[in-house]
Design a protein around this motif. Structure first.
Motif, PDB file in Angstrom:
ATOM      1  N   SER B 301      16.720  -2.411  43.554  1.00 13.73           N
ATOM      2  CA  SER B 301      16.268  -3.708  43.054  1.00 13.73           C
ATOM      3  C   SER B 301      16.908  -4.875  43.792  1.00 13.73           C
ATOM      4  N   ARG B 302      18.112  -4.696  44.320  1.00  9.43           N
ATOM      5  CA  ARG B 302      18.778  -5.849  44.931  1.00  9.43           C
ATOM      6  C   ARG B 302      18.719  -5.864  46.441  1.00  9.43           C
ATOM      7  N   VAL B 303      18.469  -4.712  47.048  1.00 11.49           N
ATOM      8  CA  VAL B 303      18.454  -4.677  48.513  1.00 11.49           C
ATOM      9  C   VAL B 303      17.088  -4.247  49.051  1.00 11.49           C
ATOM     10  N   THR B 304      16.625  -3.074  48.624  1.00  8.95           N
ATOM     11  CA  THR B 304      15.402  -2.543  49.220  1.00  8.95           C
ATOM     12  C   THR B 304      14.197  -3.417  48.921  1.00  8.95           C
ATOM     13  N   VAL B 305      13.985  -3.732  47.644  1.00  5.55           N
ATOM     14  CA  VAL B 305      12.810  -4.526  47.279  1.00  5.55           C
ATOM     15  C   VAL B 305      12.883  -5.944  47.863  1.00  5.55           C
ATOM     16  N   PRO B 306      14.015  -6.651  47.744  1.00  7.57           N
ATOM     17  CA  PRO B 306      14.063  -7.976  48.384  1.00  7.57           C
ATOM     18  C   PRO B 306      13.819  -7.909  49.889  1.00  7.57           C
ATOM     19  N   TYR B 307      14.344  -6.869  50.547  1.00 10.69           N
ATOM     20  CA  TYR B 307      14.125  -6.769  51.995  1.00 10.69           C
ATOM     21  C   TYR B 307      12.638  -6.599  52.286  1.00 10.69           C
ATOM     22  N   ALA B 308      11.966  -5.845  51.436  1.00 11.94           N
ATOM     23  CA  ALA B 308      10.543  -5.562  51.670  1.00 11.94           C
ATOM     24  C   ALA B 308       9.637  -6.584  50.997  1.00 11.94           C
ATOM     25  N   ALA B 309      10.223  -7.640  50.445  1.00  7.01           N
ATOM     26  CA  ALA B 309       9.438  -8.553  49.604  1.00  7.01           C
ATOM     27  C   ALA B 309       8.198  -9.085  50.306  1.00  7.01           C
ATOM     28  N   SER B 310       8.347  -9.466  51.568  1.00 10.98           N
ATOM     29  CA  SER B 310       7.171 -10.052  52.230  1.00 10.98           C
ATOM     30  C   SER B 310       6.100  -8.992  52.431  1.00 10.98           C
ATOM     31  N   GLY B 311       6.513  -7.789  52.744  1.00  3.01           N
ATOM     32  CA  GLY B 311       5.534  -6.705  52.889  1.00  3.01           C
ATOM     33  C   GLY B 311       4.841  -6.406  51.580  1.00  3.01           C
ATOM     34  N   ILE B 312       5.615  -6.472  50.505  1.00  4.60           N
ATOM     35  CA  ILE B 312       5.033  -6.197  49.197  1.00  4.60           C
ATOM     36  C   ILE B 312       4.054  -7.298  48.812  1.00  4.60           C
ATOM     37  N   SER B 313       4.412  -8.548  49.129  1.00  2.00           N
ATOM     38  CA  SER B 313       3.447  -9.603  48.780  1.00  2.00           C
ATOM     39  C   SER B 313       2.201  -9.495  49.642  1.00  2.00           C
ATOM     40  N   ALA B 314       2.383  -9.103  50.889  1.00  4.87           N
ATOM     41  CA  ALA B 314       1.202  -8.883  51.732  1.00  4.87           C
ATOM     42  C   ALA B 314       0.328  -7.788  51.122  1.00  4.87           C
ATOM     43  N   ALA B 315       0.963  -6.750  50.625  1.00  6.33           N
ATOM     44  CA  ALA B 315       0.220  -5.655  50.003  1.00  6.33           C
ATOM     45  C   ALA B 315      -0.562  -6.165  48.796  1.00  6.33           C
ATOM     46  N   ALA B 316       0.106  -6.990  47.996  1.00  2.00           N
ATOM     47  CA  ALA B 316      -0.548  -7.509  46.798  1.00  2.00           C
ATOM     48  C   ALA B 316      -1.753  -8.363  47.177  1.00  2.00           C
ATOM     49  N   ILE B 317      -1.573  -9.203  48.199  1.00  3.59           N
ATOM     50  CA  ILE B 317      -2.660 -10.105  48.568  1.00  3.59           C
ATOM     51  C   ILE B 317      -3.814  -9.325  49.193  1.00  3.59           C
ATOM     52  N   LEU B 318      -3.478  -8.342  50.019  1.00  5.89           N
ATOM     53  CA  LEU B 318      -4.538  -7.523  50.605  1.00  5.89           C
ATOM     54  C   LEU B 318      -5.288  -6.748  49.527  1.00  5.89           C
ATOM     55  N   GLY B 319      -4.531  -6.248  48.553  1.00  8.33           N
ATOM     56  CA  GLY B 319      -5.158  -5.552  47.431  1.00  8.33           C
ATOM     57  C   GLY B 319      -6.104  -6.485  46.703  1.00  8.33           C
ATOM     58  N   MET B 320      -5.642  -7.715  46.529  1.00  6.86           N
ATOM     59  CA  MET B 320      -6.467  -8.726  45.876  1.00  6.86           C
ATOM     60  C   MET B 320      -7.705  -9.013  46.713  1.00  6.86           C
ATOM     61  N   GLY B 321      -7.513  -9.061  48.042  1.00  5.02           N
ATOM     62  CA  GLY B 321      -8.636  -9.284  48.934  1.00  5.02           C
ATOM     63  C   GLY B 321      -9.686  -8.208  48.760  1.00  5.02           C
ATOM     64  N   ARG B 322      -9.206  -6.991  48.655  1.00  6.30           N
ATOM     65  CA  ARG B 322     -10.129  -5.877  48.445  1.00  6.30           C
ATOM     66  C   ARG B 322     -10.862  -6.062  47.116  1.00  6.30           C
ATOM     67  N   ALA B 323     -10.103  -6.472  46.099  1.00  5.66           N
ATOM     68  CA  ALA B 323     -10.694  -6.641  44.774  1.00  5.66           C
ATOM     69  C   ALA B 323     -11.745  -7.747  44.778  1.00  5.66           C
ATOM     70  N   ILE B 324     -11.465  -8.832  45.482  1.00 14.48           N
ATOM     71  CA  ILE B 324     -12.396  -9.965  45.480  1.00 14.48           C
ATOM     72  C   ILE B 324     -13.733  -9.572  46.091  1.00 14.48           C
ATOM     73  N   GLY B 325     -13.688  -8.781  47.153  1.00 19.13           N
ATOM     74  CA  GLY B 325     -14.921  -8.457  47.843  1.00 19.13           C
ATOM     75  C   GLY B 325     -15.668  -7.275  47.269  1.00 19.13           C
ATOM     76  N   GLU B 326     -15.017  -6.535  46.373  1.00 22.20           N
ATOM     77  CA  GLU B 326     -15.640  -5.315  45.877  1.00 22.20           C
ATOM     78  C   GLU B 326     -16.885  -5.631  45.050  1.00 22.20           C
ATOM     79  N   THR B 327     -17.940  -4.860  45.290  1.00 26.42           N
ATOM     80  CA  THR B 327     -19.231  -5.196  44.706  1.00 26.42           C
ATOM     81  C   THR B 327     -19.710  -4.187  43.670  1.00 26.42           C
ATOM     82  N   MET B 328     -19.935  -2.982  44.153  1.00 27.25           N
ATOM     83  CA  MET B 328     -20.711  -2.014  43.385  1.00 27.25           C
ATOM     84  C   MET B 328     -20.068  -1.671  42.043  1.00 27.25           C
ATOM     85  N   ALA B 329     -18.791  -1.289  42.118  1.00 24.86           N
ATOM     86  CA  ALA B 329     -18.132  -0.832  40.900  1.00 24.86           C
ATOM     87  C   ALA B 329     -18.089  -1.952  39.869  1.00 24.86           C
ATOM     88  N   VAL B 330     -17.824  -3.161  40.378  1.00 25.55           N
ATOM     89  CA  VAL B 330     -17.739  -4.303  39.481  1.00 25.55           C
ATOM     90  C   VAL B 330     -19.091  -4.589  38.838  1.00 25.55           C
TER      91      VAL B 330
END
Lengths: 251, 402
Positions: B301-330
């Motif tokens: 919680s204090r070293v690994t996650v903070p070090y990877a924080a930018s990667g994790i936020s990129a993951a979240a935003i990309l996931g969101m990007g996927r969600a925004i564009g998703e059509t059929m299932a929605v």
């Protein structure tokens, strides 16, 4: 004799590989012991026994005794966290945390449950003074530790280790990634720290071992070939292999 | 000679590579250009469908009516010309079907050939009449007056909540409800997926042994390969009834169902990218933490996650990007009501679902068609912003972490 660290008939295996063979060694408090030997001889593995860093590697098996301050640290009910508080470590490459300079030094205190900010502040300053970094960083405590030079980062890592008041400091080639000036500063620091700490240092640098240590141990292919006073080892080695190594015939 | 052939082959390969990259780039540029050209042409269009006009009596002083006004008139919300700036006279509506109220079938002619003249006469004789008629009727000799409606306004497009793109006589193009629907569903998805995904990533990167990881990782990647229609089906059969039961709703097709399905679909992206980010945390840094007496959780919680924080936020935003564009299932699970969502437990409609559901019915080049393209532009801009944000975050990471 007051032996703060002792190993007896110590064997270590990485799966099938016999990495350390029957090591018997004792180190006294407030001395500097250098572990030398060619790459792969087991000296770093040996160093990492004392704070149980080898636990992190899969497939490590240990037999024999490792005693720190008289206690067998590989006993079942050993508190590893407590052990690591007592046995600090400085690594080969400077590895500050992605935090501010202040928080880097405060880290060890915080994870050990200390919340008194006044105390932390004093301790951080004291540790930085001890590691001869205070004057260089006192005005930028809230800057990222990555802004420091390599040598400064390594001294920061030493300060970080000192902050939790260990009695033993393990150093794994602490100056190998540094320039000569930074190296000289680290060596000076080791000399200073000897007053209060027991230091075990792994080094590839023969001159460094000769300069900073009281005792030297020569490892070769997982065996402890020779161990004794540094002066003795470097001027009058008893074993042929030791002699060949320190004169630079191999390694 | 040999040298020459070698050189020639090299040049040839170089040329082929250059050509393919050029073609790709051009294709992308063309698609974007086409999308925006079609989308923006909506705003040069009046809200009345092509081929139809609004006509009034020549003596009627009203010469400006907006789209919403004309809708109110035809919905009989406005019944007096005074309300839209005319004389105090009641409004008489005329749609083409009303023709039989005024004339008999015999009068219209065998093949309705007299209809245009009759309508023309009708408008001329009734001062309060407003007619919604085919444009072909309002040509030479037409005795009424055609009213031009102002074009669809961009401001209203973004701020109005009414989405009735095929409403007659004037379409109502407010996309706010659709944008909000998209954002709500995506946000809900990310709120569900991020904690779960991050926890899984941490487990895989830090805790699981090699064996577990070797089983888990392909499984998660498999999740990314399942067609979205299958997810939609799963959602429709399992999640929708479950939501209906748990929340005691009249229908289970809600924004929440969409969020859950999207969360499942975004998980592989979030897990793999954050796991990679977590793995970039140098071993030495974790060891340093452990060597200072930190336990595994403190280190994570204090070293690994903070070090990877930018990667994790990129993951979240990309996931969101996927969600925004998703059509059929929605499209399959959200209920598709184009209304402003107030909670996630109501049916909502997203932009991609709207496009997919309606494009088949829209006449090519028509008003509705253009409106759907404009929606496509909005979607494109949203996902572009998302991608640029990811770029920015990861470039920042490169700068700060040696």
């Amino acid at each position: 004799m007051n032996h703060i660290i002792a190993t007896e008939k110590l064997n270590l295996f990485y799966n099938d590989f016999h990495a350390l063979k029957d090591i018997n060694m004792k180190m006294r408090a407030n001395t500097v012991t250098a572990l030398i030997g060619p790459s792969g001889c087991g000296k770093s593995t040996y160093l990492r026994l004392f704070n149980r860093m080898n636990d992190l590697i899969d497939g490590v098996k240990i037999t024999g005794d490792v005693r720190v301050e008289g206690k067998d640290i590989y006993e079942k009910n050993t508190d590893v966290v407590d052990l690591r508080r007592k046995v600090g470590m400085v690594f080969q490459k400077p590895n500050p945390f992605p935090k501010t300079i202040f928080e880097n030094v405060a880290y060890g205190l915080r994870v050990n449950g200390i919340n008194d900010n006044g105390f932390i502040k004093d301790k951080v300053e004291q540790s930085l003074v001890q590691s001869a970094l205070w004057d260089e960083v006192k005005d930028k405590m809230n800057k990222s530790a990555f802004e420091l030079s390599g040598g400064q980062q390594q001294r920061l890592c030493i300060a970080r280790a000192l902050a939790i008041e260990p009695s033993i400091i393990l150093m794994d080639e602490p100056a190998s990634a540094l320039d000569p000036i930074s190296t000289a500063k680290i060596e000076e620091l080791i000399y200073e720290l000897k007053q209060n700490y027991t230091i075990v240092i792994v080094t590839h640098n023969m001159q460094q071992a000769a300069r900073v240590s009281d005792h030297t141990a020569f490892f070769y292919l997982g065996e402890l070939i020779e161990y004794g006073e540094t002066k003795e080892i470097f001027t009058n080695p008893k074993d042929k292999k030791t002699q060949n190594y320190i004169t630079g015939r191999f390694g | 000679m040999k040298y020459f052939i070698k050189k020639l082959t090299e040049k040839f390969i170089e040329g082929a590579l250059f050509l393919s990259s050029t073609v790709t780039t051009l294709t992308i540029i063309l698609i974007v250009f086409f999308l925006f050209r079609e989308g923006f042409s909506l705003f040069k269009h009046s809200p009345v469908e092509d081929g139809f006009v609004i006509a009034v009596n020549k003596g009627n002083p009203v010469d400006k009516i907006t789209g919403p006004q004309i809708m109110d008139i035809f919905d009989q919300e406005i019944t007096n010309w005074e309300k839209v700036g005319g004389a105090n006279d009641s409004i008489i509506l005329f749609r083409i079907d009303n023709i039989s109220d005024y004339y008999t079938e015999a009068q219209l002619g065998d093949s309705f050939q007299y209809v245009p003249q009759l309508i023309s006469r009708l408008i001329d004789s009734i001062p309060g009449m407003v007619a919604f008629i085919p444009a072909t009727y309002a040509v030479d000799g037409f005795k009424g007056r055609v009213i031009e409606l102002p074009n669809v306004s961009m401001k209203k497009f973004f701020t109005e909540k009414e989405w009735y793109p095929t409403a007659q006589p004037a379409a109502q193009m407010g996309v706010l409800a659709l944008i909000m629907g998209t954002l709500w569903v995506s946000l809900g998805a990310i709120l569900l997926a991020l904690p779960l995904g991050l926890a899984t990533a941490i487990y895989m990167a830090e805790i699981a042994n090699e064996k577990t990881r070797r089983v888990l990782k392909p499984l998660i990647e498999l999740l990314a390969g399942i067609p979205s229609v299958v997810y939609g089906f799963f959602g429709l059969v399992i999640i929708v009834p479950l939501i209906q039961k748990v929340f005691e709703l009249p229908v289970g097709e809600t924004g929440l169902a969409g969020s859950i399905i999207l969360a499942i679909m975004a998980l592989p992206t979030i897990i793999t990218i954050s796991e990679d980010a977590l793995r970039t945390t140098p071993r030495a840094m974790k060891e340093a933490s452990l060597a200072l007496g930190a336990n595994k959780w403190q280190t994570i919680s204090r070293v690994t996650v903070p070090y990877a924080a930018s990667g994790i936020s990129a993951a979240a935003i990309l996931g969101m990007g996927r969600a925004i564009g998703e059509t059929m299932a929605v499209l399959m699970v959200t209920g598709n009501a184009a209304v402003m969502p107030h909670t996630l437990l109501e049916p909502v409609r997203t932009i991609p679902a709207t496009i997919a559901a309606e494009l088949g019915e829209a006449t090519q080049g028509g008003l509705h068609f253009k409106a759907l393209f404009a929606l496509g532009c909005i979607l494109f801009i949203i996902t572009m912003v998302v991608n640029l944000t990811v770029e920015y975050i990861s470039s920042k990471r490169k700068l700060t972490k040696r």
